[in-house]
Scaffold this motif. Structure first.
Motif, PDB file in Angstrom:
ATOM      1  N   SER A 270      -3.625  -8.511   1.876  1.00 37.67           N
ATOM      2  CA  SER A 270      -4.266  -9.543   1.163  1.00 37.67           C
ATOM      3  C   SER A 270      -3.247 -10.223  -0.011  1.00 37.67           C
ATOM      4  CB  SER A 270      -5.571  -9.165   0.249  1.00 37.67           C
ATOM      5  OG  SER A 270      -5.003  -8.238  -0.476  1.00 37.67           O
ATOM      6  N   ARG A 271      -3.282 -11.316  -0.126  1.00 43.43           N
ATOM      7  CA  ARG A 271      -2.647 -12.143  -0.980  1.00 43.43           C
ATOM      8  C   ARG A 271      -3.395 -12.864  -1.663  1.00 43.43           C
ATOM      9  NH1 ARG A 271       2.853 -14.578  -1.215  1.00 43.43           N
ATOM     10  NH2 ARG A 271       3.485 -14.271  -3.403  1.00 43.43           N
ATOM     11  N   GLU A 272      -4.004 -12.228  -2.805  1.00 48.85           N
ATOM     12  CA  GLU A 272      -5.212 -13.042  -3.892  1.00 48.85           C
ATOM     13  C   GLU A 272      -4.396 -13.601  -5.027  1.00 48.85           C
ATOM     14  OE1 GLU A 272      -8.253 -10.358  -4.500  1.00 48.85           O
ATOM     15  OE2 GLU A 272      -8.856 -10.304  -2.512  1.00 48.85           O
ATOM     16  N   LYS A 273      -3.127 -12.920  -5.489  1.00 47.43           N
ATOM     17  CA  LYS A 273      -2.527 -13.253  -6.580  1.00 47.43           C
ATOM     18  C   LYS A 273      -0.999 -13.570  -6.169  1.00 47.43           C
ATOM     19  CE  LYS A 273      -3.355  -9.820  -9.024  1.00 47.43           C
ATOM     20  NZ  LYS A 273      -3.247  -9.064 -10.623  1.00 47.43           N
ATOM     21  N   LYS A 274      -0.244 -14.500  -6.652  1.00 46.27           N
ATOM     22  CA  LYS A 274       1.113 -14.509  -6.486  1.00 46.27           C
ATOM     23  C   LYS A 274       2.107 -13.242  -6.705  1.00 46.27           C
ATOM     24  CE  LYS A 274       4.863 -17.805  -7.451  1.00 46.27           C
ATOM     25  NZ  LYS A 274       5.308 -18.957  -8.226  1.00 46.27           N
ATOM     26  N   GLU A 275       1.699 -12.763  -7.782  1.00 46.05           N
ATOM     27  CA  GLU A 275       2.284 -11.306  -8.166  1.00 46.05           C
ATOM     28  C   GLU A 275       2.160 -10.126  -7.256  1.00 46.05           C
ATOM     29  OE1 GLU A 275       1.411 -14.351 -11.178  1.00 46.05           O
ATOM     30  OE2 GLU A 275       0.135 -12.973 -10.027  1.00 46.05           O
ATOM     31  N   SER A 276       1.097 -10.024  -6.374  1.00 47.48           N
ATOM     32  CA  SER A 276       0.500  -8.897  -5.701  1.00 47.48           C
ATOM     33  C   SER A 276       0.497  -9.150  -4.266  1.00 47.48           C
ATOM     34  CB  SER A 276      -0.769  -8.608  -6.521  1.00 47.48           C
ATOM     35  OG  SER A 276      -1.252  -7.341  -5.655  1.00 47.48           O
ATOM     36  N   PHE A 277       0.845  -8.069  -3.675  1.00 48.45           N
ATOM     37  CA  PHE A 277       0.897  -8.175  -1.980  1.00 48.45           C
ATOM     38  C   PHE A 277       0.741  -6.628  -1.443  1.00 48.45           C
ATOM     39  CE2 PHE A 277       0.896  -9.791   1.874  1.00 48.45           C
ATOM     40  CZ  PHE A 277       1.770  -9.790   2.882  1.00 48.45           C
ATOM     41  N   PRO A 278      -0.664  -6.286  -1.682  1.00 48.09           N
ATOM     42  CA  PRO A 278      -0.844  -4.652  -1.028  1.00 48.09           C
ATOM     43  C   PRO A 278      -1.054  -4.560   0.398  1.00 48.09           C
ATOM     44  CG  PRO A 278      -2.843  -5.659  -2.376  1.00 48.09           C
ATOM     45  CD  PRO A 278      -1.889  -6.724  -2.626  1.00 48.09           C
ATOM     46  N   LEU A 279      -0.675  -3.729   0.762  1.00 38.20           N
ATOM     47  CA  LEU A 279      -0.629  -3.068   2.199  1.00 38.20           C
ATOM     48  C   LEU A 279      -1.827  -1.970   2.203  1.00 38.20           C
ATOM     49  CD1 LEU A 279       0.614  -3.434   5.060  1.00 38.20           C
ATOM     50  CD2 LEU A 279       2.045  -1.505   4.269  1.00 38.20           C
ATOM     51  N   THR A 280      -2.609  -2.177   3.247  1.00 37.64           N
ATOM     52  CA  THR A 280      -3.286  -1.013   3.547  1.00 37.64           C
ATOM     53  C   THR A 280      -2.974  -0.578   4.985  1.00 37.64           C
ATOM     54  OG1 THR A 280      -5.348  -1.912   2.106  1.00 37.64           O
ATOM     55  CG2 THR A 280      -5.773  -0.449   3.924  1.00 37.64           C
ATOM     56  N   VAL A 281      -2.925   0.759   5.117  1.00 33.50           N
ATOM     57  CA  VAL A 281      -2.579   1.417   6.206  1.00 33.50           C
ATOM     58  C   VAL A 281      -3.953   1.972   7.064  1.00 33.50           C
ATOM     59  CG1 VAL A 281      -1.202   3.200   7.389  1.00 33.50           C
ATOM     60  CG2 VAL A 281      -0.385   2.004   5.438  1.00 33.50           C
ATOM     61  N   THR A 282      -4.586   1.472   7.854  1.00 29.55           N
ATOM     62  CA  THR A 282      -5.678   1.791   8.342  1.00 29.55           C
ATOM     63  C   THR A 282      -5.663   3.012   9.161  1.00 29.55           C
ATOM     64  OG1 THR A 282      -5.815   0.609  10.383  1.00 29.55           O
ATOM     65  CG2 THR A 282      -6.258  -0.543   8.325  1.00 29.55           C
ATOM     66  N   SER A 283      -6.884   3.728   9.572  1.00 31.55           N
ATOM     67  CA  SER A 283      -6.811   4.561  10.543  1.00 31.55           C
ATOM     68  C   SER A 283      -6.525   4.462  11.806  1.00 31.55           C
ATOM     69  CB  SER A 283      -8.248   5.390  10.613  1.00 31.55           C
ATOM     70  OG  SER A 283      -9.406   4.371  10.588  1.00 31.55           O
TER      71      SER A 283
ATOM     72  N   GLN B 273      -7.828   8.546   7.203  1.00 35.71           N
ATOM     73  CA  GLN B 273      -8.115   7.848   6.122  1.00 35.71           C
ATOM     74  C   GLN B 273      -7.452   6.380   5.983  1.00 35.71           C
ATOM     75  OE1 GLN B 273      -6.662  10.479   2.997  1.00 35.71           O
ATOM     76  NE2 GLN B 273      -8.737  10.987   2.340  1.00 35.71           N
ATOM     77  N   ASN B 274      -8.074   5.538   5.335  1.00 34.18           N
ATOM     78  CA  ASN B 274      -7.498   4.149   5.040  1.00 34.18           C
ATOM     79  C   ASN B 274      -6.596   4.493   3.613  1.00 34.18           C
ATOM     80  OD1 ASN B 274      -8.598   3.129   7.068  1.00 34.18           O
ATOM     81  ND2 ASN B 274      -9.665   1.860   5.959  1.00 34.18           N
ATOM     82  N   VAL B 275      -5.369   4.123   3.424  1.00 34.72           N
ATOM     83  CA  VAL B 275      -4.783   4.213   2.165  1.00 34.72           C
ATOM     84  C   VAL B 275      -3.961   2.863   2.012  1.00 34.72           C
ATOM     85  CG1 VAL B 275      -4.041   6.535   2.197  1.00 34.72           C
ATOM     86  CG2 VAL B 275      -2.802   5.050   3.166  1.00 34.72           C
ATOM     87  N   THR B 276      -3.923   2.616   0.472  1.00 33.45           N
ATOM     88  CA  THR B 276      -3.219   1.344   0.012  1.00 33.45           C
ATOM     89  C   THR B 276      -2.063   1.350  -0.764  1.00 33.45           C
ATOM     90  OG1 THR B 276      -5.398   0.123   0.345  1.00 33.45           O
ATOM     91  CG2 THR B 276      -3.862  -0.864  -1.113  1.00 33.45           C
ATOM     92  N   LEU B 277      -1.093   0.778  -0.327  1.00 38.11           N
ATOM     93  CA  LEU B 277       0.118   0.636  -0.994  1.00 38.11           C
ATOM     94  C   LEU B 277       0.362  -0.400  -1.835  1.00 38.11           C
ATOM     95  CD1 LEU B 277       0.628   2.714   1.454  1.00 38.11           C
ATOM     96  CD2 LEU B 277       2.879   1.644   1.715  1.00 38.11           C
ATOM     97  N   SER B 278       0.685  -0.422  -3.156  1.00 38.27           N
ATOM     98  CA  SER B 278       0.755  -1.251  -4.262  1.00 38.27           C
ATOM     99  C   SER B 278       2.223  -2.093  -4.100  1.00 38.27           C
ATOM    100  CB  SER B 278       0.468  -0.958  -5.485  1.00 38.27           C
ATOM    101  OG  SER B 278       0.766  -1.957  -6.259  1.00 38.27           O
ATOM    102  N   CYS B 279       2.028  -3.429  -4.150  1.00 41.38           N
ATOM    103  CA  CYS B 279       3.215  -3.972  -4.473  1.00 41.38           C
ATOM    104  C   CYS B 279       3.297  -5.187  -5.676  1.00 41.38           C
ATOM    105  CB  CYS B 279       3.963  -4.499  -3.204  1.00 41.38           C
ATOM    106  SG  CYS B 279       5.491  -5.544  -3.462  1.00 41.38           S
ATOM    107  N   GLU B 280       3.860  -5.176  -6.382  1.00 44.56           N
ATOM    108  CA  GLU B 280       3.695  -6.086  -7.617  1.00 44.56           C
ATOM    109  C   GLU B 280       5.085  -6.749  -7.896  1.00 44.56           C
ATOM    110  OE1 GLU B 280       0.640  -6.752  -9.487  1.00 44.56           O
ATOM    111  OE2 GLU B 280      -0.396  -5.671  -8.202  1.00 44.56           O
ATOM    112  N   GLN B 281       5.338  -7.966  -8.238  1.00 46.27           N
ATOM    113  CA  GLN B 281       6.411  -8.603  -8.500  1.00 46.27           C
ATOM    114  C   GLN B 281       6.220  -9.484  -9.701  1.00 46.27           C
ATOM    115  OE1 GLN B 281       7.454 -12.102  -7.948  1.00 46.27           O
ATOM    116  NE2 GLN B 281       5.844 -12.659  -6.569  1.00 46.27           N
TER     117      GLN B 281
END
Lengths: 116, 113
Positions: A67-80, A17-25
């Protein structure tokens, strides 16, 4: 209060599975970072971004994407493709410009990812 | 490339004793140096940093560190340990003008009554 929010705090992933971790500042920091922490190995840099819509690989980027589509957000996807993803993941941000005396990281509280 | 070596993965002290955590760095240009503390299952909190001002840096919770260029060291000290100081401590280095930090492998501080 300004800070960095990581979610979820605990995450379980099945094999393949792929999973995405969220990070917001909300610190208005330009730069954001993802580190992986394993016992006895310190923190190792996965990816970082110094500006929106741009990011660079760190020392252990294989099997991860960001990805870095917004200044506030930098999500990380852990792929298979990441063969050993069980670890503690830390997100951080900083003002841009390592030459500034005010330079330094602010960390989130981390996400613990476990493969089940 | 810069690097950090922390001597001792575990350091044990008695409450009230001197705390000394060792950090040596390698950098081809003048560095910025940092000490962070981490409590279990939490993020890292900045204790103190050296950014080319005074070589003796004072931080939070009574900790301080001295930058010694000749020894390429940035050791962390506290005169009297408290039980609440038990945590993992990380030394980190960055090259001025470049934004990423390189971390050491950490030192776990154990404080006994």
């Amino acid at each position: 209060d300004g800070g960095i929010t990581q979610s979820p705090k605990y995450l379980f992933r099945k094999e393949g599975q792929n999973v995405t971790l969220s990070c917001e500042q909300n610190l208005n920091h330009d730069a954001m970072y993802w580190y992986r922490q394993d016992p006895g190995q310190g923190l190792r840099l996965i990816y970082y971004s110094q500006i929106v819509n741009d990011f660079q690989k760190g020392d252990i980027a294989e099997g991860y994407s960001v990805s870095r589509e917004k200044k506030e957000s930098f999500p990380l996807t852990v792929t298979s493709a990441q063969k050993n993803p069980t670890a503690f993941y830390l997100c951080a941000s900083s003002i841009e410009g390592g030459s500034s005396p005010n330079y330094g990281y602010t960390f989130g509280s981390g996400t613990r990812l476990t493969v089940v | 490339a810069q690097s950090v070596t922390q001597l001792g993965s575990h350091v044990s002290v008695s409450e009230g004793a001197l705390v000394l955590l060792r950090c040596n760095y390698s950098s081809s240009v003048p560095p910025y140096l940092f000490w962070y503390v981490q409590y279990p299952n939490q993020g890292l909190q900045l204790l103190l940093k050296y950014t080319s001002a005074a070589t003796l840096v004072k931080g939070i919770n009574g900790f301080e560190a001295e930058f010694k260029k000749s020894e390429t060291s940035f050791h962390l000290t506290k005169p009297s340990a408290h039980m609440s100081d038990a945590a993992e401590y990380f030394c980190a280095v960055s090259v001025r003008g470049y934004s990423t930090l390189t971390f050491g492998k950490g030192t776990m501080l154990l404080v006994s009554p």
